[in-house]
Design a protein around this motif. Structure first.
Motif, mmCIF file in Angstrom:
data_model
loop_
_atom_site.group_PDB
_atom_site.id
_atom_site.type_symbol
_atom_site.label_atom_id
_atom_site.label_comp_id
_atom_site.label_asym_id
_atom_site.label_seq_id
_atom_site.Cartn_x
_atom_site.Cartn_y
_atom_site.Cartn_z
ATOM 1 N N ILE A 1 39.532 -15.194 39.164
ATOM 2 C CA ILE A 1 38.398 -16.078 39.416
ATOM 3 C C ILE A 1 37.187 -15.506 38.701
ATOM 4 O O ILE A 1 36.847 -14.340 38.881
ATOM 5 N N SER B 143 40.020 -19.404 47.572
ATOM 6 C CA SER B 143 39.700 -18.240 46.735
ATOM 7 C C SER B 143 40.629 -17.077 47.058
ATOM 8 O O SER B 143 41.150 -16.408 46.151
ATOM 9 N N THR C 78 34.460 -15.544 47.479
ATOM 10 C CA THR C 78 34.671 -16.989 47.508
ATOM 11 C C THR C 78 33.989 -17.663 46.329
ATOM 12 O O THR C 78 32.943 -17.202 45.847
#
Length: 419
Positions: free
Chosen positions: A250, A240, A209
């Motif tokens: 990410i 996420s 996350t």
């Protein structure tokens, strides 16, 4: 370590002992690799990589009853060392004077715009309204009590500009209230646990996350997946997973720092961690099956790690329940847990924790001076963290399973520490 004679229970209890040790070694090795490969000889916070054509960017700040903090949060956001940007504050049905203070600030600062929502519809909805109102494809998102470091925006936008498949960047939150033991424990937690986990997950492929208190997104990536879900307790975990399921990258940027307030009471900490745990279970229930396809195999490590953590928490609960029952009921020998005292196992766990804390000091010292003095208090951390982790996870599972799908997740003002 508990002593049992049943082979199956013995295997489960061995897992309960070895799981945190194995994961600690994964985090330490991954964190140190990330540090030596990307941080040790890299740029420091005050020397971000140059952006030749720095794009216009937006800072989104959802606010709900943030009257006590909104002035300093907005001031820090407006003090960014970035060429051109706007700040959008979303007043999500606040019942205090947040709206009035935001209007007065907007009259003084042309870079600040305020979006007023007539009722509390949750952080996810507030973020979506802010994203739709933004004039940029690059969105830096912080909480209403966070103080953004003056270089944070530059670092995060640089990542978004460095690759067309970078969908989000997660930053480095730092604890600023340290007046109690709980506050000092969380200083160590955010560096030795949370920061190290993010580094390791970044090395191994996928991040569980982003940090909802400081993150940045490419708006076109959010648009592809439908923005934040307003039915999830933790919108940051959900966004996420969905971004990475859509094959967006990410990244983690430790130089993108912000300073936050955290709970310093047991009640406040319990509510916060229970919400985090429930959010993780909700995301697993909603997206776990979708991750089993071969096209999403890079998420399998994240999925496996989280499923194992759930198993560990419930096995720990089983150990304690059997031990407690044995105090009042004459259990069969195969189910009897004679002791919860760790014996020599506790020494091993303590040594692993000390090794992890030492590694985190090596990594973290460049981001905050004097952080090592808080590690004196970390002798209490393993017991406090593991106890809180498994109890909130066990309590969160029935809450997530019983929640009616589609229920809107609104928010309340959290415990912001002892003032």
């Amino acid at each position: 370590m508990s002593q049992v004679t049943n082979p199956l229970l013995t295997a489960l209890f061995q897992f309960a002992f070895f799981y945190p040790i194995v994961m600690s070694f994964f985090w330490i090795s991954g964190g140190l690799y990330y540090y030596f490969r990307r941080e040790r000889k890299g740029r420091v916070r005050t020397d971000p990589p140059p952006l030749e054509n720095a794009p216009f960017a937006s800072i989104l700040i959802p606010c709900h009853n943030e009257g006590d903090h909104v002035h300093e949060t907005i001031a820090a956001a407006l003090a960014q060392r970035y060429p051109q940007f706007e700040v959008i504050a979303i007043n999500d049905g606040s019942r205090d004077d947040t709206g009035e203070k935001l209007n007065r600030l907007a009259a003084l600062h042309p870079q600040l715009r305020v979006v007023h929502l007539d009722r509390n519809l949750g952080k996810a909805n507030a973020m979506r309204m802010g994203a739709l109102a933004a004039r940029s494809d690059y969105l830096v998102c912080i909480d209403g009590d966070a103080l953004l470091d003056e270089y944070a925006m530059h670092w995060m936008v640089w990542h978004l500009c460095s690759g067309t498949r970078v969908g989000a960047v997660t930053g480095n939150p730092r604890i600023r209230n340290r007046s109690t033991l709980l506050g000092r424990l969380q200083v160590g937690e955010f560096s030795s646990i949370i920061g190290m986990i993010k580094r390791a997950q970044r090395v191994y492929g996928r991040i569980f996350t982003v940090s909802g208190v400081i993150c940045a997104f490419r708006r076109s990536a959010l648009h592809r997946i439908g923005y934040w879900s307003d039915s999830m307790v933790t919108e940051d975990i959900d966004i996420s997973w969905r971004l990475q399921m859509d094959h967006w990258d990410i990244r983690y940027e430790p130089n993108a720092m912000c300073f936050i307030l955290m709970p310093e009471t047991l009640g406040g900490l319990w509510k916060q961690r229970l919400r985090w745990a429930q959010g993780g279970v909700e995301v697993l229930i909603r997206h776990g099956r979708d991750l089993l396809s071969w096209r999403r195999r890079r998420m399998w490590a994240v999925l496996g790690e989280y499923v194992l953590s759930l198993a560990w928490a419930h096995i720990m609960a089983l150990i304690i329940v059997l031990w407690a029952l044995g105090l009042v009921v004459d259990l069969p020998e195969q189910l009897r847990v004679t002791t919860l005292l760790p014996s020599w196992h506790g020494v091993i766990l303590a040594l692993i924790c000390l090794l992890q804390f030492a590694a985190s000091i090596v990594i973290d010292r460049q981001y905050e001076t004097g952080v090592g003095r808080n590690y004196y208090w970390m002798i209490w951390y393993p017991m406090a963290y593991w106890l809180l982790s498994f109890t909130t996870t066990v309590a969160a599972l029935p809450k997530a399973l019983s929640k009616r799908r589609g229920t809107r997740a609104t928010w309340v003002s959290p415990d912001r520490g002892i003032r």
